[in-house]
Scaffold this active site. Structure first.
Site, PDB file in Angstrom:
ATOM      1  N   SER A  42      69.248  63.974  14.904  1.00 47.34           N
ATOM      2  CA  SER A  42      69.640  63.143  16.037  1.00 47.34           C
ATOM      3  C   SER A  42      69.128  63.710  17.354  1.00 47.34           C
ATOM      4  CB  SER A  42      71.159  63.033  16.109  1.00 47.34           C
ATOM      5  OG  SER A  42      71.628  62.003  15.300  1.00 47.34           O
ATOM      6  N   HIS A 100      75.867  61.677  21.336  1.00 50.52           N
ATOM      7  CA  HIS A 100      76.823  62.195  20.361  1.00 50.52           C
ATOM      8  C   HIS A 100      76.514  63.635  19.945  1.00 50.52           C
ATOM      9  CE1 HIS A 100      73.779  60.595  17.407  1.00 50.52           C
ATOM     10  NE2 HIS A 100      74.122  61.697  16.780  1.00 50.52           N
ATOM     11  N   ASP A 103      73.662  55.711  23.553  1.00 48.92           N
ATOM     12  CA  ASP A 103      73.790  57.000  22.879  1.00 48.92           C
ATOM     13  C   ASP A 103      72.672  57.945  23.311  1.00 48.92           C
ATOM     14  OD1 ASP A 103      74.794  58.943  21.206  1.00 48.92           O
ATOM     15  OD2 ASP A 103      73.599  58.259  19.499  1.00 48.92           O
TER      16      ASP A 103
END
Length: 417
Positions: A263, A151, A182
């Protein structure tokens, strides 16, 4: 960043998408208390007590932490996301600023940690503008390969720049976006940064000390936070500020602070090994973050290095995990397994026609009880079990079918993007 539903066991998963997929101080105190009763000379007793003082333990752990941070930091990079402002303007509207993450009415409680919302321009401008940031870490020094979350680099119209710990910038090329997990791999050239080593995430224990390093808030690169593994085998549904959502299975929970921009960064143990990839946080709680286990990431890296692409097994069913609450509410005969169900509309079938599951005779409302002799549960899902297989492998499934248990053998296919 992604947000999370309040009942994670009831989300629907495509099995076609597999990748898938304080204690130390307290203990020392107890030993010190007991040492005063040892039948030893007072000076020897005193020596033992001094060696076991909490301050000594704390100093040792702090030394290990600073050593790990020094070792790992050169391998951790910030990933800067930029995009043409005119395109950004057209996608958000003339007077619609980013409102950050989902509003108060959102059903999601967990969110991904990459994009740092910026106000949308109210006048059409020209040129590129930074719209977000994430984190990554080097997995192959010679080839310049960097692992991050999918993402973080999911926008095919955006440009990505890697900023290293010493302030150098490199243009980044996205090599793989894993639609089943992911995770993503990007590449930079001529950087020669040291690569990090993967640890065995299957050996992680609750309470184990971990360190997170990342590009906090898209501004403070290589921010270090420290905590413990708070839980394992968590299933969450995360969403981002653009309305997308994704199921994350079998992730670690940690109280090491994971902020927007973290992230894709590494979660490391006190040996400096990567045991998780920081992915999502709970915006409604405090110090509740989630990381993808390193063994999942290692499978992706191995796939890419061997095949040059993501290779995943394919079964071809849609299911929900059965819980004891679901079993009672629906009067099911079993309280575990994967219930084969269709989607919210009739066009989303429970079993994909022509798939390995279809050829093996699986039908809607079957319950897959075991795979490869392993009981399917919220802690050990069907996705997690099958992710260890390759296309072409055969796997034995135990099925609850129309009131009877039966064994079937399925030859797994290859999932096509």
């Amino acid at each position: 960043m992604f947000n999370h539903s309040s009942k994670p066991h009831f989300f629907i998963i495509f099995v076609v998408i597999i990748s898938l997929f304080a204690g130390a101080l307290g203990g020392a105190g107890a030993v010190i208390w007991g040492a005063s009763f040892l039948n030893l000379p007072s000076n020897q007793n005193s020596s033992i007590i001094n060696n076991l003082r909490p301050s000594s333990v704390k100093i040792q752990e702090e030394s290990a932490t600073t050593s790990v941070v020094s070792k790992v930091s050169p391998s951790v990079v910030s990933i800067i996301i930029s995009k043409d402002v005119a395109k950004l303007y057209n996608s958000t509207g003339p007077n619609t600023p980013f409102d950050g993450f989902f509003g108060q009415g959102s059903p999601f409680n967990f969110f991904f940690g990459n994009q740092i919302p910026q106000p949308a321009p109210r006048k059409v401008q020209q040129g590129k503008q930074t719209i977000g940031g994430g984190t990554g870490f080097v997995i192959d020094s010679a080839k310049g390969l960097i692992l991050t979350n999918r993402h973080v680099v999911d926008d095919t119209e955006a440009d990505y720049t890697v900023l290293t710990n010493d302030g150098k910038k490199y243009e980044a090329k996205v090599l793989i976006r894993d639609s089943g997990n992911d995770l993503a791999i990007v590449q930079i050239k001529d950087a020669k940064l040291p690569a990090l080593e993967f640890g065995d995430s299957d050996k992680i224990q609750i309470g184990q000390t971990v360190i997170a390093i990342g590009n906090a808030l898209g501004e403070y690169r290589n921010t270090v936070t420290k905590g413990v593994i708070s839980g394992t085998a968590r299933n969450v549904v995360a969403g981002d500020s653009q309305g997308s959502s994704e199921s994350l299975e079998g992730v670690f929970q940690t109280d090491a602070a994971i902020n927007p921009g973290n992230s894709g960064g590494p979660l490391v143990n006190l040996s400096g090994q990567v045991i998780g990839i920081n992915t999502a946080v709970n915006r409604e709680g405090q110090l509740i973050g989630f990381a993808i286990p390193s063994n999942e990431a290692k499978r992706l890296v191995d796939n890419y290095q061997k095949y040059g692409k993501v290779v995943r097994p394919y079964l071809g069913i849609r299911y929900v995990l059965v819980t004891s609450e679901m079993a009672r509410a629906n009067d099911l005969s079993v309280d575990y397994g994967a219930l084969v169900v269709r989607g919210q509309n009739d066009n989303t079938l429970a079993v994909v026609p022509g798939s390995p599951a279809d050829k093996a005779g699986l039908v809607e409302n079957d319950i897959v009880l075991e795979a490869d002799g392993k009981k399917i549960s919220t802690e050990q899902s069907l996705v997690k079990i099958l992710s260890r297989y390759k296309p072409g492998d055969t796997v034995k499934l135990k099925i609850y079918h129309k009131g009877e248990n039966k064994d079937v053998t399925v030859k797994l296919g290859e999932f096509k993007e």
